[in-house]
Design a protein around this motif. Structure first.
Motif, short mmCIF file in Angstrom:
data_model
loop_
_atom_site.label_atom_id
_atom_site.label_comp_id
_atom_site.label_asym_id
_atom_site.label_seq_id
_atom_site.Cartn_x
_atom_site.Cartn_y
_atom_site.Cartn_z
N GLU A 109 0.82 -1.21 0.00
CA GLU A 109 0.00 0.00 0.00
C GLU A 109 0.86 1.26 0.00
O GLU A 109 0.50 2.27 -0.60
N ILE A 155 0.22 -2.04 -9.16
CA ILE A 155 1.12 -0.89 -9.16
C ILE A 155 1.79 -0.80 -10.52
O ILE A 155 2.33 -1.79 -11.01
N PRO A 156 1.76 0.37 -11.17
CA PRO A 156 2.41 0.49 -12.49
C PRO A 156 3.87 0.09 -12.42
O PRO A 156 4.60 0.49 -11.50
N ASP A 165 2.33 9.99 -9.76
CA ASP A 165 1.83 9.64 -11.09
C ASP A 165 2.92 9.00 -11.93
O ASP A 165 3.26 9.44 -13.02
N THR A 166 3.51 7.94 -11.39
CA THR A 166 4.63 7.29 -12.06
C THR A 166 4.63 5.81 -11.72
O THR A 166 3.75 5.31 -11.03
N TRP A 167 5.63 5.09 -12.22
CA TRP A 167 5.77 3.67 -11.94
C TRP A 167 6.73 3.48 -10.75
O TRP A 167 7.56 4.33 -10.46
N ALA A 211 3.21 5.67 -5.98
CA ALA A 211 2.99 5.71 -7.43
C ALA A 211 1.85 6.64 -7.79
O ALA A 211 1.91 7.37 -8.79
N ARG A 212 0.80 6.65 -6.98
CA ARG A 212 -0.36 7.51 -7.27
C ARG A 212 0.00 8.99 -7.04
O ARG A 212 -0.34 9.84 -7.87
N LEU A 213 0.70 9.29 -5.97
CA LEU A 213 1.02 10.68 -5.66
C LEU A 213 1.96 11.29 -6.69
O LEU A 213 1.85 12.48 -7.03
N ARG A 233 2.00 1.65 -3.57
CA ARG A 233 0.87 2.03 -4.42
C ARG A 233 0.54 3.51 -4.22
O ARG A 233 0.27 4.24 -5.19
N THR A 234 0.59 3.98 -2.97
CA THR A 234 0.32 5.39 -2.68
C THR A 234 1.38 6.28 -3.30
O THR A 234 1.08 7.34 -3.86
#
Length: 528
Positions: free
Chosen positions: A187, A215-216, A197-199, A193-195, A190-191
């Protein structure tokens, strides 16, 4: 275009005002730049040299005004320099080309030249010099006060720092909330990567990428470069961070202390991270390190329990094993399963940690250490272990286990298949069983033992040796019956008996016993 600033008057001085920012809506704000200055119609600024997006969006670190012939000792990279044109007037005027080249070498973000003060317009030779040197030239018209531009940029920089600090606090709170979830490590990543906006990619201590569902992951074209740099970092065994340049850049940060690295975190970076983003990555690395250390202590205990569950299964106490496993890990894989032996897997760096990450669904996969090996029970048809074996170049064997089968027997089959498996491939017991006993003996070096048993025949003349071997094959194929074997050879049965007696003497065996006949038959089969 909507203005990003406006002109106000404070104590009789015209200034540019900074609009408020809602960081919750827009995320990390853009810093002060030439674009933010030029986009305002009332800022009295005009570009005199070509400006591309890279130049327009380059962050301004500060605005400095000076009329010295050489102001570069007081400038820093990213500064916007403002002048009223004094250096280019009088008998000791600066050479425009040399002046522009000094600014370029100092990393100045641009030159603001005020008109209607000393010069009615920017001298053409200054425009040409700045264009040739690649220094952005901005005309500050209508006697616009420098203090307004300086305050505007200073306020933007302050607002940008405050907004980024607010964004960082919000991001760190989001990461902290993710850390306390059931699957905290996943998690957290995953957070992140979201914040950003990347892999995001996580590598274990052996340099193997740990699968992170949802997860990207790095684009295939970049994954090889990132994996190579990861191995280099781990080989150095020193805590470090590396920035891979664009295209497809990335930031790689080791996890753990020097001499005891736990892995590497790789984060895609299309552009260099700003301080807030770097701090966020550092926070995630710290939390990941703590999570991995905590997992190590917990998993060490859980692995002992797993081994106990496996021994209960092997000893035939399936009910007790199932209750214990469900209480601690969740349900064991049910129905037809595949038992996989990863030979010497317990000593493979990072393998158990990776299996811990993979085993998110207990009903899909179970693993335990056993005598230095790692035994995996997986739902039949699940190829996650095959991928793991291929990527890590493990030695593995498998056997199908059906409900009601004896697990001890199935495990022995998987162990046998593992002993015959090439690295990187899961060898199936069914393939070995399909080749029969002779095939299994041949794969395990039985032909060498057979050759040793028949070596005394090498002392016999070739023709005679051929007759003895052919006679033995015919007699064994006839189940030891003399007459059928003799007829098949076209000889008298007494002649066949004499040949078999000679073979017994040469080989030193007693063919009156079944075991000797079976051993001779197997030796002849294995040697062809």
């Amino acid at each position: 275009m909507t203005p990003v600033c406006s002109v106000v008057r404070r104590e009789g001085v015209a200034e540019l005002s900074v609009p408020s920012r809602d960081t919750r809506q827009f995320g990390p704000p853009m810093p002060a730049s030439l674009r933010t200055l030029l986009d305002n119609d009332r800022a009295r600024l005009r570009a005199l040299t070509p400006l591309d997006d890279e130049i327009l969006d380059r962050p301004l670190s500060w605005v400095h005004s000076s009329d010295l012939l050489d102001p570069t000792p007081w400038l820093e990279p990213g500064n916007l320099l403002l002048t009223n044109g004094a250096p280019f007037s009088g008998t000791d005027a600066a050479d425009p080309r040399a002046y522009a080249e000094r600014l370029r070498d100092a990393g100045v973000a641009g030159l603001g030249f005020a008109t209607d003060v000393i010069h009615a317009e920017v001298p053409p030779e200054v425009v040409e010099a700045c264009a040739a040197a690649g220094v952005p030239l901005i005309e500050v018209g209508r006697r616009a006060p420098f203090i307004g531009i300086i305050r505007f940029v200073a306020d933007l920089i302050a607002a940008d720092r405050a907004a980024r600090f607010t964004w960082l606090l919000d991001a760190q709170r989001a990461v902290a909330r993710a850390a306390v979830r059931d699957d905290g490590l996943r998690e957290i990543l995953r957070t992140l990567a979201r914040l950003l906006d990347t892999w995001v990619a996580l590598y274990d201590g052996a340099g193997a990428r740990i699968p992170l569902e949802g997860i990207p992951s790095a684009p295939p074209v970049e994954e090889q470069r990132v994996a190579g740099e990861t191995r280099r970092l781990l080989e150095r065994a020193t805590a470090a961070s590396v920035q891979l340049p664009a295209p497809g850049g990335a930031v790689l940060q080791t996890i753990g202390r020097s001499g005891g690295l736990r892995g590497v975190l790789a984060v895609g970076a299309r552009a260099a991270f700003d301080p807030a983003e770097k701090d966020l990555v550092a926070t995630v690395v710290a939390l990941a390190s703590i999570a991995l250390d905590q997992q190590r202590h917990v998993q060490t205990s859980l692995r002992t329990v797993r081994s106990g569950v496996l021994e209960l299964l092997v000893d035939g106490h399936a009910d007790a094993a199932g209750r214990l496993a469900e209480a601690v890990f969740g349900a064991l894989p049910a129905g037809p399963t595949t038992v996989v032996t990863l030979a010497a897997g317990a000593a493979e760096p990072g393998l158990l940690d990776e299996l811990d990450v993979i085993m998110t669904d207990p009903g899909r996969l179970f693993f335990a250490e056993r005598g230095g090996d790692v035994v995996v029970l997986a739902i039949e048809g699940d190829d996650v272990i095959s991928s793991l074996v291929a990527r890590r170049r493990l030695v593995a064997g498998s056997a199908v286990h059906l409900d009601g089968d004896d697990l001890a027997t199935t495990l022995r089959r998987a162990d046998l298949a593992a002993r015959e498996a090439p690295a990187g491939t899961v060898r199936a017991y069914a393939d070995i069983a399909g080749s029969g006993l002779v095939g299994a003996l041949r794969e395990r070096g039985g032909d060498l033992i057979a050759a040793s048993l028949l070596r005394p025949l090498e002392a016999v003349a070739p023709g005679e040796r051929r007759r003895l071997v052919d006679s033995a094959r015919a007699w064994l194929d006839a189940n030891g019956a003399w007459d059928p074997a003799a007829r098949g050879l076209g000889i008298h049965r007494h002649t066949l008996k004499a040949r078999m007696a000679q073979l017994e003497q040469v080989l030193g065996i007693d063919l009156s016993t079944f075991s000797a006949r079976a051993e001779l038959w197997a030796a002849l089969q294995l040697t062809g």
